[in-house]
Design an enzyme around this catalytic site. Structure first.
Site, PDB file in Angstrom:
ATOM      1  N   GLY A  81      57.511  15.524  -5.797  1.00  0.00           N
ATOM      2  CA  GLY A  81      56.362  14.104  -6.550  1.00  0.00           C
ATOM      3  C   GLY A  81      56.584  13.697  -7.767  1.00  0.00           C
ATOM      4  O   GLY A  81      56.485  13.100  -8.148  1.00  0.00           O
ATOM      5  N   TRP A  83      58.744  11.703  -9.276  1.00  0.00           N
ATOM      6  CA  TRP A  83      58.759  10.362  -9.440  1.00  0.00           C
ATOM      7  C   TRP A  83      57.899   9.714  -8.758  1.00  0.00           C
ATOM      8  O   TRP A  83      57.004   8.609 -10.095  1.00  0.00           O
ATOM      9  CB  TRP A  83      59.882  10.043  -8.938  1.00  0.00           C
ATOM     10  CG  TRP A  83      61.369  10.928  -9.494  1.00  0.00           C
ATOM     11  CD1 TRP A  83      61.602  11.475  -9.978  1.00  0.00           C
ATOM     12  CD2 TRP A  83      62.376   9.349  -8.350  1.00  0.00           C
ATOM     13  NE1 TRP A  83      62.504  11.003  -9.945  1.00  0.00           N
ATOM     14  CE2 TRP A  83      63.466  10.218  -9.685  1.00  0.00           C
ATOM     15  CE3 TRP A  83      63.068   8.331  -7.816  1.00  0.00           C
ATOM     16  CZ2 TRP A  83      64.771  10.002  -9.317  1.00  0.00           C
ATOM     17  CZ3 TRP A  83      64.133   7.912  -7.662  1.00  0.00           C
ATOM     18  CH2 TRP A  83      65.296   9.408  -8.871  1.00  0.00           C
ATOM     19  N   ASP A 104      57.484  11.227   2.837  1.00  0.00           N
ATOM     20  CA  ASP A 104      58.264  12.029   2.362  1.00  0.00           C
ATOM     21  C   ASP A 104      57.500  12.695   4.431  1.00  0.00           C
ATOM     22  O   ASP A 104      57.293  12.319   4.316  1.00  0.00           O
ATOM     23  CB  ASP A 104      58.424  13.133   2.314  1.00  0.00           C
ATOM     24  CG  ASP A 104      59.574  14.016   1.744  1.00  0.00           C
ATOM     25  OD1 ASP A 104      60.059  13.339   0.308  1.00  0.00           O
ATOM     26  OD2 ASP A 104      60.279  14.704   2.014  1.00  0.00           O
ATOM     27  N   LYS A 184      69.335   7.310  -4.452  1.00  0.00           N
ATOM     28  CA  LYS A 184      70.794   8.503  -4.496  1.00  0.00           C
ATOM     29  C   LYS A 184      71.199   8.325  -4.015  1.00  0.00           C
ATOM     30  O   LYS A 184      71.660   7.697  -2.954  1.00  0.00           O
ATOM     31  CB  LYS A 184      69.473  10.126  -4.236  1.00  0.00           C
ATOM     32  CG  LYS A 184      70.178  10.870  -4.268  1.00  0.00           C
ATOM     33  CD  LYS A 184      69.551  12.542  -3.365  1.00  0.00           C
ATOM     34  CE  LYS A 184      68.804  13.170  -4.133  1.00  0.00           C
ATOM     35  NZ  LYS A 184      69.020  13.489  -5.359  1.00  0.00           N
TER      36      LYS A 184
HETATM   37  C1  LIG Z   1      64.919  15.576  -4.360  1.00  0.00           C
HETATM   38  S1  LIG Z   1      63.757  15.556  -3.343  1.00  0.00           S
HETATM   39  C2  LIG Z   1      63.174  14.185  -4.132  1.00  0.00           C
HETATM   40  C3  LIG Z   1      62.019  14.330  -5.183  1.00  0.00           C
HETATM   41  C4  LIG Z   1      61.590  13.749  -5.870  1.00  0.00           C
HETATM   42  N1  LIG Z   1      62.233  12.614  -6.492  1.00  0.00           N
HETATM   43  C5  LIG Z   1      60.311  13.935  -7.340  1.00  0.00           C
HETATM   44  O1  LIG Z   1      60.854  13.855  -8.324  1.00  0.00           O
HETATM   45  O2  LIG Z   1      59.806  15.379  -6.573  1.00  0.00           O
HETATM   46  C6  LIG Z   1      64.593  14.592  -1.836  1.00  0.00           C
HETATM   47  C7  LIG Z   1      63.485  14.299  -1.286  1.00  0.00           C
HETATM   48  O3  LIG Z   1      63.886  13.313   0.513  1.00  0.00           O
HETATM   49  C8  LIG Z   1      63.124  13.800   0.669  1.00  0.00           C
HETATM   50  N2  LIG Z   1      63.767  13.093   2.831  1.00  0.00           N
HETATM   51  C9  LIG Z   1      65.233  13.707   2.847  1.00  0.00           C
HETATM   52  N3  LIG Z   1      65.737  12.613   4.086  1.00  0.00           N
HETATM   53  C10 LIG Z   1      64.049  12.222   4.214  1.00  0.00           C
HETATM   54  C11 LIG Z   1      63.936  11.055   5.463  1.00  0.00           C
HETATM   55  N4  LIG Z   1      64.701  10.489   6.128  1.00  0.00           N
HETATM   56  N5  LIG Z   1      62.286   9.998   5.528  1.00  0.00           N
HETATM   57  C12 LIG Z   1      61.219  11.250   3.868  1.00  0.00           C
HETATM   58  N6  LIG Z   1      62.189  12.084   3.314  1.00  0.00           N
HETATM   59  C13 LIG Z   1      63.201  12.201   3.657  1.00  0.00           C
HETATM   60  C14 LIG Z   1      63.135  15.487   1.572  1.00  0.00           C
HETATM   61  O4  LIG Z   1      62.322  15.963   1.968  1.00  0.00           O
HETATM   62  C15 LIG Z   1      63.280  15.683  -0.027  1.00  0.00           C
HETATM   63  O5  LIG Z   1      62.098  15.909  -0.783  1.00  0.00           O
END
Ligand SMILES: C[S@@+](CC[C@H](N)C(=O)[O-])C[C@H]1O[C@@H](n2cnc3c(N)ncnc32)[C@H](O)[C@@H]1O
Length: 259
Positions: A81, A83, A104, A184
């Site tokens: 969380g 961002w 998420d 990303k």
């Molecule tokens: C690198 S983390 C994000 C970190 C976040 N930006 C932060 O600042 O805390 C990537 C996230 O993308 C989520 N994710 C990946 N594929 C997803 C999907 N199809 N639907 C929802 N969330 C997804 C993962 O569960 C993970 O929590």
């Protein structure tokens, strides 16, 4: 807004710490050592961010000014969380009138001013649920989604690029004119067809590798600035007539990596 990482021990913890050899596998021990010695991790703790990822967004914003003036923000792949924390702050979002919606499939601890959806973004109901929860047009769509790793590099790459592509379509469908999309992606950059689609719909498309993104990581970000607005008959990614010309796509990777 973002300062360079602290090199010392403002958290009271020294850098360069080792984890004792015990029952941990060598790879797990290396991961923990890297994590506890990472100045961005320490700075996130000091500044109250849930993840070091906060500094990737702050560094990108420092250069490209995508947060200022944002009234409504969608955060795709938001857990844990950090961002969303930034998004809630810049939009002055409140629980009574949330200006940020986060999605998420992992559980997120509640965050003031953020409407949280625990759902797979690829679920067909996700776009509508996001928009209903936001109650208006977003001017910034963020995606830090990364597919869970399988250990097979190519598969992981394809799955994360797919998420990036679906997020781009969503952004083009929902953004306000002038809005921005940040997602990303992986080294090697986005597929040319996706770049072409973004170039058709945004004034500027840039590949960015912020300093907070580990140099050894293949992660990078695709920033599309200045949404041109939806036009009837706009070409789609699947249009076989699409002429590819990626000469206008700015690539900051070399410059950033040389810093
Ligand atoms: C690198 S983390 C994000 C970190 C976040 N930006 C932060 O600042 O805390 C990537 C996230 O993308 C989520 N994710 C990946 N594929 C997803 C999907 N199809 N639907 C929802 N969330 C997804 C993962 O569960 C993970 O929590």
């Amino acid at each position: 807004m973002s300062k360079p990482p602290i090199g010392g021990n403002r958290t009271g913890r020294k850098l360069g710490q080792k984890v004792k050899k015990g029952k941990l596998k060598a790879s797990s021990r290396r991961w923990i050592e890297r994590h506890i010695n990472d100045p961005y991790v320490q700075r996130a703790q000091l500044e109250g961010y849930r993840a070091r990822a906060a500094f990737k967004l702050l560094e990108i914003d420092e250069k490209h000014k995508i947060l200022s003036g944002a009234k409504r923000i969608i955060d795709l792949g938001a857990a844990p969380g950090s961002w969303s924390q930034i998004a809630a702050k810049v939009t002055n979002s409140t629980d009574a009138e949330p200006k940020v919606v986060a999605i998420d499939f992992l559980e997120l601890d509640p965050l003031a001013g953020v409407h949280i959806l625990q759902l797979d973004f690829l679920d067909p109901t996700a776009p509508e649920k996001l928009m209903t929860a936001l109650g208006g047009t977003p001017d910034l769509v963020l995606s830090d989604m990364a597919a869970p790793t399988t250990g097979h590099r190519q598969t992981d790459h394809i799955r994360t690029m797919h998420l990036c592509e679906v997020a781009a379509y969503f952004a083009i469908d929902v953004l306000a004119e002038g809005g921005h999309f940040l997602a990303k992606t992986f080294q090697g950059g986005a597929e040319r067809e996706l770049l072409t689609l973004l170039k058709q719909n945004f004034k500027q498309v840039i590949h960015v590798k912020p300093a907070a993104s580990r140099a050894e990581s293949v992660e990078m970000f695709l920033l599309a600035k200045g949404f041109k607005g939806r036009k009837p008959g706009a070409r789609s990614l699947y249009d076989s007539e699409t002429e590819i010309d990626d000469r206008d796509v700015v690539d900051e990777r070399d410059a950033v990596e040389a810093e």
